[in-house]
Design a protein around this motif. Structure first.
Motif, PDB file in Angstrom:
ATOM      1  N   GLY A  18       0.822  -1.193   0.000  1.00  0.00           N
ATOM      2  CA  GLY A  18       0.000   0.000   0.000  1.00  0.00           C
ATOM      3  C   GLY A  18       0.860   1.249   0.000  1.00  0.00           C
ATOM      4  N   ALA A  19       0.250   2.345   0.348  1.00  0.00           N
ATOM      5  CA  ALA A  19       0.971   3.613   0.385  1.00  0.00           C
ATOM      6  C   ALA A  19       0.534   4.420   1.593  1.00  0.00           C
ATOM      7  CB  ALA A  19       0.718   4.413  -0.885  1.00  0.00           C
ATOM      8  N   GLN A  20       1.456   5.180   2.118  1.00  0.00           N
ATOM      9  CA  GLN A  20       1.138   6.144   3.158  1.00  0.00           C
ATOM     10  C   GLN A  20       1.046   7.495   2.468  1.00  0.00           C
ATOM     11  OE1 GLN A  20       3.935   6.260   6.383  1.00  0.00           O
ATOM     12  NE2 GLN A  20       2.473   7.240   7.726  1.00  0.00           N
ATOM     13  N   VAL A  21       0.028   8.280   2.854  1.00  0.00           N
ATOM     14  CA  VAL A  21      -0.207   9.560   2.197  1.00  0.00           C
ATOM     15  C   VAL A  21      -0.242  10.665   3.249  1.00  0.00           C
ATOM     16  CG1 VAL A  21      -1.788  10.888   0.736  1.00  0.00           C
ATOM     17  CG2 VAL A  21      -1.600   8.402   0.448  1.00  0.00           C
ATOM     18  N   TRP A  22       0.485  11.747   2.974  1.00  0.00           N
ATOM     19  CA  TRP A  22       0.446  12.934   3.819  1.00  0.00           C
ATOM     20  C   TRP A  22      -0.178  14.047   3.004  1.00  0.00           C
ATOM     21  CZ3 TRP A  22       4.702   9.766   3.582  1.00  0.00           C
ATOM     22  CH2 TRP A  22       5.129   9.196   4.783  1.00  0.00           C
ATOM     23  N   VAL A  23      -1.072  14.788   3.638  1.00  0.00           N
ATOM     24  CA  VAL A  23      -1.702  15.933   2.991  1.00  0.00           C
ATOM     25  C   VAL A  23      -1.422  17.156   3.846  1.00  0.00           C
ATOM     26  CG1 VAL A  23      -3.854  16.964   2.190  1.00  0.00           C
ATOM     27  CG2 VAL A  23      -3.549  14.471   2.088  1.00  0.00           C
ATOM     28  N   GLU A  24      -0.844  18.174   3.224  1.00  0.00           N
ATOM     29  CA  GLU A  24      -0.595  19.440   3.895  1.00  0.00           C
ATOM     30  C   GLU A  24      -1.434  20.504   3.199  1.00  0.00           C
ATOM     31  OE1 GLU A  24       3.041  22.586   4.722  1.00  0.00           O
ATOM     32  OE2 GLU A  24       3.195  21.150   3.085  1.00  0.00           O
ATOM     33  N   GLY A  60     -14.614   9.156 -11.828  1.00  0.00           N
ATOM     34  CA  GLY A  60     -14.909   7.757 -11.539  1.00  0.00           C
ATOM     35  C   GLY A  60     -15.062   7.540 -10.042  1.00  0.00           C
ATOM     36  N   GLY A  61     -14.976   6.280  -9.631  1.00  0.00           N
ATOM     37  CA  GLY A  61     -15.159   5.948  -8.219  1.00  0.00           C
ATOM     38  C   GLY A  61     -13.922   6.230  -7.387  1.00  0.00           C
ATOM     39  N   HIS A  62     -14.040   5.915  -6.104  1.00  0.00           N
ATOM     40  CA  HIS A  62     -12.901   6.049  -5.196  1.00  0.00           C
ATOM     41  C   HIS A  62     -11.869   4.979  -5.512  1.00  0.00           C
ATOM     42  CE1 HIS A  62     -15.652   7.929  -1.894  1.00  0.00           C
ATOM     43  NE2 HIS A  62     -15.528   8.694  -2.953  1.00  0.00           N
ATOM     44  N   LEU A  63     -10.603   5.287  -5.282  1.00  0.00           N
ATOM     45  CA  LEU A  63      -9.535   4.316  -5.478  1.00  0.00           C
ATOM     46  C   LEU A  63      -9.739   3.171  -4.492  1.00  0.00           C
ATOM     47  CD1 LEU A  63      -6.885   3.557  -6.875  1.00  0.00           C
ATOM     48  CD2 LEU A  63      -5.690   4.828  -5.073  1.00  0.00           C
ATOM     49  N   ASP A  64     -10.009   1.979  -5.005  1.00  0.00           N
ATOM     50  CA  ASP A  64     -10.334   0.817  -4.167  1.00  0.00           C
ATOM     51  C   ASP A  64      -9.882  -0.471  -4.871  1.00  0.00           C
ATOM     52  OD1 ASP A  64     -11.404  -0.775  -2.164  1.00  0.00           O
ATOM     53  OD2 ASP A  64     -13.464  -0.596  -2.879  1.00  0.00           O
ATOM     54  N   PRO A  65      -8.566  -0.618  -5.106  1.00  0.00           N
ATOM     55  CA  PRO A  65      -8.090  -1.774  -5.872  1.00  0.00           C
ATOM     56  C   PRO A  65      -8.325  -3.123  -5.195  1.00  0.00           C
ATOM     57  CG  PRO A  65      -6.247  -0.591  -4.930  1.00  0.00           C
ATOM     58  CD  PRO A  65      -7.475   0.232  -4.675  1.00  0.00           C
ATOM     59  N   LEU A  74     -12.227   2.532   9.621  1.00  0.00           N
ATOM     60  CA  LEU A  74     -11.742   2.758  10.979  1.00  0.00           C
ATOM     61  C   LEU A  74     -10.223   2.709  10.967  1.00  0.00           C
ATOM     62  CD1 LEU A  74     -14.233   0.394  12.823  1.00  0.00           C
ATOM     63  CD2 LEU A  74     -14.393   2.871  12.570  1.00  0.00           C
ATOM     64  N   PRO A  75      -9.557   3.762  11.440  1.00  0.00           N
ATOM     65  CA  PRO A  75      -8.098   3.784  11.419  1.00  0.00           C
ATOM     66  C   PRO A  75      -7.450   2.572  12.105  1.00  0.00           C
ATOM     67  CG  PRO A  75      -8.940   5.954  11.920  1.00  0.00           C
ATOM     68  CD  PRO A  75     -10.117   5.015  11.931  1.00  0.00           C
ATOM     69  N   ALA A  76      -8.122   1.987  13.091  1.00  0.00           N
ATOM     70  CA  ALA A  76      -7.573   0.817  13.787  1.00  0.00           C
ATOM     71  C   ALA A  76      -7.660  -0.450  12.935  1.00  0.00           C
ATOM     72  CB  ALA A  76      -8.301   0.602  15.106  1.00  0.00           C
ATOM     73  N   GLN A  77      -8.452  -0.403  11.857  1.00  0.00           N
ATOM     74  CA  GLN A  77      -8.602  -1.548  10.963  1.00  0.00           C
ATOM     75  C   GLN A  77      -8.365  -1.111   9.514  1.00  0.00           C
ATOM     76  OE1 GLN A  77     -12.651  -2.524  12.267  1.00  0.00           O
ATOM     77  NE2 GLN A  77     -11.828  -4.455  13.031  1.00  0.00           N
ATOM     78  N   PRO A  78      -7.130  -0.733   9.174  1.00  0.00           N
ATOM     79  CA  PRO A  78      -6.869  -0.192   7.838  1.00  0.00           C
ATOM     80  C   PRO A  78      -7.179  -1.174   6.708  1.00  0.00           C
ATOM     81  CG  PRO A  78      -4.828  -0.627   9.002  1.00  0.00           C
ATOM     82  CD  PRO A  78      -5.932  -0.813   9.993  1.00  0.00           C
ATOM     83  N   GLU A  79      -7.169  -2.460   6.988  1.00  0.00           N
ATOM     84  CA  GLU A  79      -7.494  -3.443   5.952  1.00  0.00           C
ATOM     85  C   GLU A  79      -8.949  -3.340   5.499  1.00  0.00           C
ATOM     86  OE1 GLU A  79      -8.488  -5.309   9.859  1.00  0.00           O
ATOM     87  OE2 GLU A  79      -6.798  -4.157   9.128  1.00  0.00           O
ATOM     88  N   LYS A  80      -9.780  -2.658   6.272  1.00  0.00           N
ATOM     89  CA  LYS A  80     -11.182  -2.487   5.912  1.00  0.00           C
ATOM     90  C   LYS A  80     -11.452  -1.134   5.265  1.00  0.00           C
ATOM     91  CE  LYS A  80     -12.957  -5.678   9.329  1.00  0.00           C
ATOM     92  NZ  LYS A  80     -13.875  -5.869  10.446  1.00  0.00           N
ATOM     93  N   CYS A  81     -10.384  -0.400   4.939  1.00  0.00           N
ATOM     94  CA  CYS A  81     -10.525   0.933   4.329  1.00  0.00           C
ATOM     95  C   CYS A  81     -10.212   0.869   2.835  1.00  0.00           C
ATOM     96  CB  CYS A  81      -9.544   1.912   4.977  1.00  0.00           C
ATOM     97  SG  CYS A  81      -9.801   2.141   6.734  1.00  0.00           S
TER      98      CYS A  81
END
Length: 90
Positions: A18-24, A60-65, A74-81
């Motif tokens: 996956g990827a980690q994303v920072w938004v400023e 198009g839709g949300h990125l959901d490969p 839920l941040p505690a369950q990133p596999e479900k995001c």
């Protein structure tokens, strides 16, 4: 959206591909753009860029490969995001 300036930085995650994303957000994001009554913002990445004449329908839709679908993220369950969900909720 006119007047919003932000930087995005993406870094690959070694363990799961996956990827980690920072938004400023530098400027322009005010409560008038909020999507919830408490002033919250839901950030997500779409599959395609905004089209000509700022046509958001072209994105198009949300990125959901991994085909998680539109479920509560839920941040505690990133596999479900969804991969493109940057808000911690969907």
């Amino acid at each position: 959206m006119n007047g919003i300036e932000a930087n995005f930085m993406f870094a690959p995650l070694a363990n799961n591909g996956g990827a980690q994303v920072w938004v400023e957000v530098k400027s322009g994001l005010t409560k008038k753009f909020a999507v919830s009554p408490t002033g919250g913002f839901e950030y997500h990445i779409h599959v395609k860029p905004v089209g000509p004449n700022n046509d958001c329908m072209a994105t198009g839709g949300h990125l959901d490969p991994t085909n998680v679908g539109a479920v509560k993220c839920l941040p505690a369950q990133p596999e479900k995001c969804q991969e493109g969900d940057l808000s911690g909720s969907s």
